[in-house]
Write an enzyme that holds these catalytic residues in place. Structure first.
Site, mmCIF file in Angstrom:
data_model
loop_
_atom_site.group_PDB
_atom_site.id
_atom_site.type_symbol
_atom_site.label_atom_id
_atom_site.label_comp_id
_atom_site.label_asym_id
_atom_site.label_seq_id
_atom_site.Cartn_x
_atom_site.Cartn_y
_atom_site.Cartn_z
ATOM 1 N N ASP A 152 0.967 -1.250 -0.151
ATOM 2 C CA ASP A 152 0.057 0.449 0.076
ATOM 3 C C ASP A 152 1.023 1.393 -0.190
ATOM 4 O O ASP A 152 2.322 0.830 0.282
ATOM 5 C CB ASP A 152 -0.653 0.107 0.972
ATOM 6 C CG ASP A 152 -0.131 -0.142 2.317
ATOM 7 O OD1 ASP A 152 1.138 -0.457 2.833
ATOM 8 O OD2 ASP A 152 -0.659 -1.255 3.757
ATOM 9 N N ASN A 200 -8.000 -2.693 13.839
ATOM 10 C CA ASN A 200 -9.517 -2.845 14.041
ATOM 11 C C ASN A 200 -9.074 -4.722 12.965
ATOM 12 O O ASN A 200 -10.126 -4.870 11.916
ATOM 13 C CB ASN A 200 -10.162 -2.655 12.753
ATOM 14 C CG ASN A 200 -9.030 -1.890 11.625
ATOM 15 O OD1 ASN A 200 -8.451 -2.427 11.541
ATOM 16 N ND2 ASN A 200 -9.970 -0.717 10.938
ATOM 17 N N HIS A 206 -7.329 -5.172 9.915
ATOM 18 C CA HIS A 206 -6.979 -4.670 8.563
ATOM 19 C C HIS A 206 -5.552 -5.411 7.972
ATOM 20 O O HIS A 206 -4.752 -5.338 8.748
ATOM 21 C CB HIS A 206 -7.310 -3.386 8.239
ATOM 22 C CG HIS A 206 -6.170 -2.572 9.014
ATOM 23 N ND1 HIS A 206 -6.350 -0.840 9.204
ATOM 24 C CD2 HIS A 206 -5.181 -2.643 8.931
ATOM 25 C CE1 HIS A 206 -5.195 -0.704 9.221
ATOM 26 N NE2 HIS A 206 -4.657 -1.579 9.047
ATOM 27 N N GLU A 256 -9.706 -2.001 5.300
ATOM 28 C CA GLU A 256 -10.060 -1.240 6.189
ATOM 29 C C GLU A 256 -11.940 -2.562 6.951
ATOM 30 O O GLU A 256 -12.411 -2.998 5.356
ATOM 31 C CB GLU A 256 -11.104 -0.382 6.378
ATOM 32 C CG GLU A 256 -9.903 1.118 6.252
ATOM 33 C CD GLU A 256 -9.079 1.123 7.539
ATOM 34 O OE1 GLU A 256 -9.322 0.094 8.253
ATOM 35 O OE2 GLU A 256 -8.803 1.829 7.784
HETATM 36 C C1 GLP Z 1 -0.801 0.666 9.006
HETATM 37 C C2 GLP Z 1 -0.456 -0.527 7.574
HETATM 38 C C3 GLP Z 1 -0.707 -1.944 7.591
HETATM 39 C C4 GLP Z 1 0.222 -1.709 8.874
HETATM 40 C C5 GLP Z 1 -1.075 -1.193 9.278
HETATM 41 C C6 GLP Z 1 -0.266 -1.838 11.106
HETATM 42 O O1 GLP Z 1 -2.822 0.795 8.563
HETATM 43 N N1 GLP Z 1 -1.352 -0.029 6.110
HETATM 44 O O2 GLP Z 1 0.084 -2.359 5.870
HETATM 45 O O3 GLP Z 1 0.182 -3.750 8.927
HETATM 46 O O4 GLP Z 1 -0.359 -0.299 9.747
HETATM 47 O O5 GLP Z 1 0.276 -1.585 12.077
HETATM 48 P P1 GLP Z 1 1.544 -1.776 12.782
HETATM 49 O O6 GLP Z 1 2.936 -3.012 12.380
HETATM 50 O O7 GLP Z 1 2.655 -0.129 12.845
HETATM 51 O O8 GLP Z 1 0.810 -1.780 13.971
#
Ligand code: GLP
Length: 241
Positions: A67, A136, A138, A143
Site C-alpha cells: 500500500d 481493527n 485490517h 478497512e
Molecule cells: C498500517 C499499514 C498496515 C500495517 C498496519 C499495522 O495501517 N497500512 O500494512 O499492518 O498499519 O501497523 P503496525 O505494524 O505499525 O501496528
C-alpha cells in the site's frame, strides 16, 4: 494456518526474517510482497544483517508493496516508498528498478490502481506476502467491510487507522485520509503469506482475525481460507487465546 509463537518482538523479527531468507535462498528470483508499519521493521533489520554478513543476496528479487498513502510524494518521509528505502531497499542489493509500490502521487485513483494491478500481474504474482495486522484486523489498508473480491483500490482510511498512524506525523491533520492498497483478492492470490504481530494491543485483533468467524468486518480473518499462511506472533499478541 501455522502459528509460530515468539518470545517478544526481537524473537518474532528473527523468526520472520528466517522465513523470508529461506524463500530468497530457495528462489533467488522470487517476488516478495512487502509491508510497512512498525511490525516488520525488525524483520527488515534482520534481513539487512543477513545481507551484510554475506548470507543473503537480494539482487534477483522483485518486490511489490502492499500500500501507499494517496497524496504523499516519494521524498515525503512518511510515504511508504521512503519507509522502504530507509529500512530495506537502501541497505541491500535489491535492484531499484524491480521495487514497486502504488504511485501515491497519481491523483487519478482508477489509473493508479489499474496500473498497480498490471504490475503485479506482469511480475507473475507474489511468492511470499509479508503482512502486519491493524488494530481493527485490517491487512494492507483494507478497512472493515471492504469486499473480499477487491483488487488494488483507493480507500478512505478508518478514523481509528488515522488515529493509530498519527504518531508518525507532526499532527493528526497531516495524516492522509486516503491510500491505495492491494485488495484482499490480490493478497489471497499470493502463494504464501507471512503475518507478523507483536504486542498486547494486538491481542484482540489476533483472536478475532485468526480464531474468530471469517467476516469482512475483520479483513484479516479471510487468511483462514488461504492454504499457506504462517503467523509469527509474540507472547503478548497471543495473550488472549
Ligand atoms: C498500517 C499499514 C498496515 C500495517 C498496519 C499495522 O495501517 N497500512 O500494512 O499492518 O498499519 O501497523 P503496525 O505494524 O505499525 O501496528
Amino acid at each position: 494456518m501455522r502459528i509460530i509463537r515468539a518470545k517478544d518482538y526481537d524473537d518474532m523479527s528473527r523468526k520472520a526474517a528466517a522465513i523470508i531468507a529461506s524463500q530468497v535462498i530457495m528462489k533467488p528470483d522470487c517476488v516478495l510482497g512487502l509491508a510497512t508499519g512498525s511490525s516488520p521493521i525488525g524483520t527488515y533489520a534482520n534481513l539487512v544483517e543477513g545481507y551484510r554478513k554475506g548470507d543473503l543476496d537480494f539482487s534477483g528479487i522483485t518486490t511489490v508493496n502492499l500500500d501507499e498513502y494517496k497524496g504523499l510524494s516519494r521524498d515525503n518521509d512518511q510515504s511508504y516508498f521512503y519507509f522502504m528505502n530507509h529500512h530495506f531497499f537502501g541497505k541491500v542489493n535489491v535492484d531499484p528498478e524491480r521495487t514497486f509500490l502504488p504511485d501515491g502521487t497519481e491523483t487519478d485513483s482508477d489509473k493508479a490502481c489499474r496500473e498497480y494491478n498490471r504490475i503485479i500481474e506482469n511480475v507473475g504474482g507474489i511468492d511470499l506476502q509479508l503482512l502486519g495486522l491493524g488494530h481493527n484486523g485490517h491487512i494492507g489498508f483494507n478497512e472493515p467491510n471492504t469486499v473480499f473480491e477487491a483488487e488494488t483500490h483507493c480507500v478512505d482510511l478508518a478514523p481509528s487507522t488515522v488515529e493509530a498512524n498519527k504518531r508518525f506525523f507532526a499532527s493528526v491533520d497531516d495524516v492522509p485520509r486516503q491510500a491505495y492498497t492491494m485488495g484482499i483478492k490480490t493478497i489471497m492470490q499470493a502463494r504464501k503469506v507471512l503475518v507478523v504481530v507483536s504486542g498486547r494491543d494486538k491481542a484482540a485483533a489476533v483472536k478475532a482475525a485468526f480464531f474468530g468467524s471469517i467476516t469482512p468486518q475483520v479483513q484479516g480473518s479471510v487468511l483462514q481460507l488461504h492454504s499457506d499462511v504462517t503467523v509469527v506472533a509474540d507472547e503478548e499478541a497471543l495473550s488472549e487465546l
